[in-house]
Design a protein around this motif. Structure first.
Motif, PDB file in Angstrom:
ATOM      1  N   VAL A  33       0.848  -1.193   0.000  1.00 22.17           N
ATOM      2  CA  VAL A  33       0.000   0.000   0.000  1.00 22.17           C
ATOM      3  C   VAL A  33       0.890   1.253   0.000  1.00 22.17           C
ATOM      4  O   VAL A  33       1.810   1.363   0.818  1.00 22.17           O
ATOM      5  CB  VAL A  33      -0.922   0.016   1.238  1.00 22.17           C
ATOM      6  N   VAL A  87       2.459   4.959   0.575  1.00 26.06           N
ATOM      7  CA  VAL A  87       2.515   5.806   1.776  1.00 26.06           C
ATOM      8  C   VAL A  87       1.437   6.876   1.688  1.00 26.06           C
ATOM      9  O   VAL A  87       1.244   7.505   0.650  1.00 26.06           O
ATOM     10  CB  VAL A  87       3.914   6.462   1.900  1.00 26.06           C
ATOM     11  N   ASP A  88       0.737   7.067   2.816  1.00 24.70           N
ATOM     12  CA  ASP A  88      -0.296   8.092   2.893  1.00 24.70           C
ATOM     13  C   ASP A  88       0.326   9.362   3.479  1.00 24.70           C
ATOM     14  O   ASP A  88       0.615   9.433   4.675  1.00 24.70           O
ATOM     15  CB  ASP A  88      -1.458   7.612   3.760  1.00 24.70           C
ATOM     16  N   CYS A  89       0.517  10.375   2.648  1.00 27.24           N
ATOM     17  CA  CYS A  89       1.183  11.605   3.103  1.00 27.24           C
ATOM     18  C   CYS A  89       0.381  12.327   4.187  1.00 27.24           C
ATOM     19  O   CYS A  89       0.939  13.124   4.944  1.00 27.24           O
ATOM     20  CB  CYS A  89       1.410  12.551   1.923  1.00 27.24           C
ATOM     21  N   LYS A  90      -0.920  12.039   4.272  1.00 26.43           N
ATOM     22  CA  LYS A  90      -1.761  12.714   5.254  1.00 26.43           C
ATOM     23  C   LYS A  90      -1.774  12.006   6.598  1.00 26.43           C
ATOM     24  O   LYS A  90      -2.360  12.493   7.558  1.00 26.43           O
ATOM     25  CB  LYS A  90      -3.186  12.834   4.716  1.00 26.43           C
ATOM     26  N   ASP A  91      -1.127  10.855   6.663  1.00 27.42           N
ATOM     27  CA  ASP A  91      -1.085  10.102   7.913  1.00 27.42           C
ATOM     28  C   ASP A  91      -0.228  10.837   8.950  1.00 27.42           C
ATOM     29  O   ASP A  91       0.844  11.356   8.614  1.00 27.42           O
ATOM     30  CB  ASP A  91      -0.512   8.708   7.652  1.00 27.42           C
ATOM     31  N   VAL A 142       0.739  15.423  -1.242  1.00 31.84           N
ATOM     32  CA  VAL A 142       1.227  14.331  -2.095  1.00 31.84           C
ATOM     33  C   VAL A 142       2.218  14.898  -3.103  1.00 31.84           C
ATOM     34  O   VAL A 142       1.969  15.925  -3.740  1.00 31.84           O
ATOM     35  CB  VAL A 142       0.043  13.661  -2.823  1.00 31.84           C
ATOM     36  N   ASN A 184       5.232   7.050  -3.026  1.00 31.42           N
ATOM     37  CA  ASN A 184       5.883   7.293  -1.735  1.00 31.42           C
ATOM     38  C   ASN A 184       6.627   8.631  -1.681  1.00 31.42           C
ATOM     39  O   ASN A 184       7.666   8.756  -1.031  1.00 31.42           O
ATOM     40  CB  ASN A 184       6.840   6.142  -1.393  1.00 31.42           C
ATOM     41  N   CYS A 243       6.259  12.711  -0.752  1.00 29.07           N
ATOM     42  CA  CYS A 243       5.455  13.702  -0.033  1.00 29.07           C
ATOM     43  C   CYS A 243       6.199  15.034   0.010  1.00 29.07           C
ATOM     44  O   CYS A 243       7.415  15.065   0.193  1.00 29.07           O
ATOM     45  CB  CYS A 243       5.172  13.246   1.398  1.00 29.07           C
TER      46      CYS A 243
END
Length: 561
Positions: free
Chosen positions: A119, A121-125, A153, A158, A160
């Motif tokens: 999955v 990377v979620d930059c908003k995490d 993003v 991946n 950010c």
């Protein structure tokens, strides 16, 4: 008995008491003088107003600016000081910087989600956000951070982008800076996150502008909120012209304009001394200053050796700050609106003044829409700054705090300092015409030779340090011997910051109606000087490298007065 004085009855003048009485009297007088001195000092401290930043009475500056002799005071070649140079460094505003412990204390310690390394990377995490902040603080150890924006993003998997507000630890100027960079986040098989790379200065373009309704980023809860009185280098510049809201708003306004005069094509020192006089009078009269945004650049700063018309005020100064902090209107806009309303037969009063000796105080009761000061052709009586001399000097204050350097130029300064990680020493080496004139500067040529520089700098700069050299020496290979001991850097190494592919080039070309703008001599000197001033150590030519006087033989004491 009744005829004897009380003092005599008390025995105050008995011979045996004279010494003691004298001591008491002296003590009382001394204490009284001390009290009076404290009172006077308190009154002075409470009422003191600092003088103009040029630190000289106006008559001395007038003599200096109007001199036509071959004096050694060469003001034309200097970079002028502007408002931010005189701003005190407010330690309260800079005290609440973010420590790495502040970030760690807010980071989430657990990730209860099932691990799936495939999955993206979620930059908003929040964990990603705190990881990026910690990596930034650890990477840039010579910087204090004050605010981190929420990551955006980037480009590719991946990736950010994140922006932050910062200031160098040893910063001497009262300003904040903004950077935004691209991060590549590595995700291991067990979903552990780490920062693989941090991009170059201003590489994180997607984080440059804060999105509408975007949640706030991270800053200390006790930090001082946005201080709009301080320059912020790195934000997008909005120096569009002020707009006239309506005909009604225009006719209800009061305006001041200066027309003609002999200030055109003079040095930048001269221009500012005159312009700030006009702006100061407008503020005193509570009027909008109608200003000509076109400048004539003195031949001292041009590659052609000729004075050049058609320059824009916004190339050199921060017009966005000026229009927000003062009431100003572009001259072309003003006359277009004035002409339109005249054609409609709208009554607009004009008060013409053709003598600079008519003081601002005498104009305070004028009710006309426009006060026009018209200057003749005879110098120096046609210089604008003459209005602020004499009786007006104590009334009209030049508002230096309203005039800042161009943030586009300061962005170049910030970029150079960032490429050196804000960890460098700087030396200013003045040679050129002065080094060749051994009559006025007998030791300068010898004292700024490579061998002399190596000898002098060995006690001032550690070997191996980044050393930025601000100089007017045309042949930079002259300094090659210094490379054996230092990592030397010069302004011309950073030409990509103003060449055709640069943001500066793009923005100034747009500002100039699609015509490319030359990175002229004044811009070069301004950037060179500002990079020098941000060095951890600053070594000057005069006083540090040579005992010659800056303005020639016999002028050291004169320059200090």
């Amino acid at each position: 008995m009744f005829g004897r004085s009380a003092l005599h009855r008390a025995g105050g003048f008995r011979p045996e008491n004279l010494g003691q009485n004298a001591l008491n009297l002296i003590g009382n007088i001394g204490f009284s003088l001390f009290v009076v001195g404290v009172l006077v000092f308190t009154i002075i401290a409470a009422t003191y107003e600092p003088e103009d930043p040029l630190f000289h009475p106006s008559d001395k500056i007038t003599t200096f600016l109007t001199s036509t002799s071959n004096a050694t005071l060469r003001s034309d070649e200097s970079v002028v000081k502007t408002g931010e140079d005189f701003m005190p460094v407010n330690q309260t505003a800079f005290a609440a910087f973010i420590n790495i412990t502040d970030v760690e204390a807010t980071a989430s310690e657990e990730n209860e989600l099932d691990c799936d390394a495939s999955v993206p990377v979620d930059c908003k995490d929040s964990d990603v956000f705190h990881l990026m902040m910690k990596a930034t603080i650890e990477r840039f150890k010579d910087i204090h951070f004050y605010k981190f924006g929420k990551p955006a993003v980037g480009e590719g998997a991946n990736s950010c982008d994140m922006a932050w507000r910062y200031r160098p630890k040893d910063g001497k100027s009262a300003a904040f800076y903004k950077d935004y960079r691209r991060f590549v986040i590595h995700k291991s098989d067990n979903c552990t996150l780490s920062v693989a790379t941090i991009g170059e200065y201003h590489s994180g373009l997607n984080a440059r502008k804060r999105k509408r309704n975007q949640k706030a980023g991270f800053e200390k809860t006790d930090a001082k909120r946005d201080d709009f009185s301080l320059p912020l280098v790195g934000e997008a510049v909005n120096d569009s012209l002020p707009t006239v809201e309506s005909d009604k708003a225009f006719t209800s306004g009061k305006y001041l304009v200066y027309v003609g005069g002999g200030d055109r094509c003079k040095s930048m020192n001269h221009f500012l001394w005159s312009f700030l006089c006009a702006l100061g009078e407008a503020q005193y009269l509570n009027r909008t200053l109608v200003m000509d945004l076109t400048l004539c650049l003195s031949s001292v700063y041009t590659s052609s050796g000729q004075s050049e018309e058609g320059k824009d005020f916004r190339f050199y100064f921060d017009f966005e700050h000026l229009k927000e902090a003062a009431s100003v209107l572009d001259e072309a806009q003003f006359w277009a609106e004035w002409g339109k309303l005249h054609n409609k037969k709208t009554r607009l009063g004009l008060h013409l003044v053709e003598d600079f000796r008519v003081t601002p105080m005498k104009l305070s009761d004028v009710k006309d829409t426009l006060i026009m000061r018209k200057f003749g052709s005879v110098e120096p009586d046609n210089y604008w700054y003459r209005v602020c001399e004499g009786d007006a000097e104590s009334v009209v204050k030049r508002p230096w705090h309203l005039l800042w350097k161009s943030r586009r130029l300061m962005e170049i300064v910030s970029a150079i300092a960032s490429r050196l990680n804000w960890d460098y020493d700087a030396v200013h080496i003045e040679r050129g015409e002065k080094a060749r004139n051994t009559e006025l500067w007998p030791n300068l040529e010898k004292d700024t030779s490579p061998s002399a520089l190596l000898s002098t700098l060995q006690d001032k700069v550690e070997e191996g340090r980044n050393l930025y050299i601000a100089t007017n020496e045309a042949e930079l290979s002259f300094f090659n011997p210094l490379k054996d001991k230092y990592a030397t850097h010069f302004l011309d190494e950073y030409k990509d910051l103003w060449d055709e592919s640069s943001e500066w080039y793009s923005e100034t070309t747009k500002l100039n109606g699609g015509n490319p703008v030359e990175f002229d001599g004044y811009m070069r000197a301004s950037v060179d000087t500002e990079v020098f001033l941000r060095g951890k150590k600053q070594i000057e030519t005069f006083n540090d490298l040579t005992n010659d006087c800056k303005d020639g033989v016999g002028t050291c004491n004169v320059a200090a007065t």
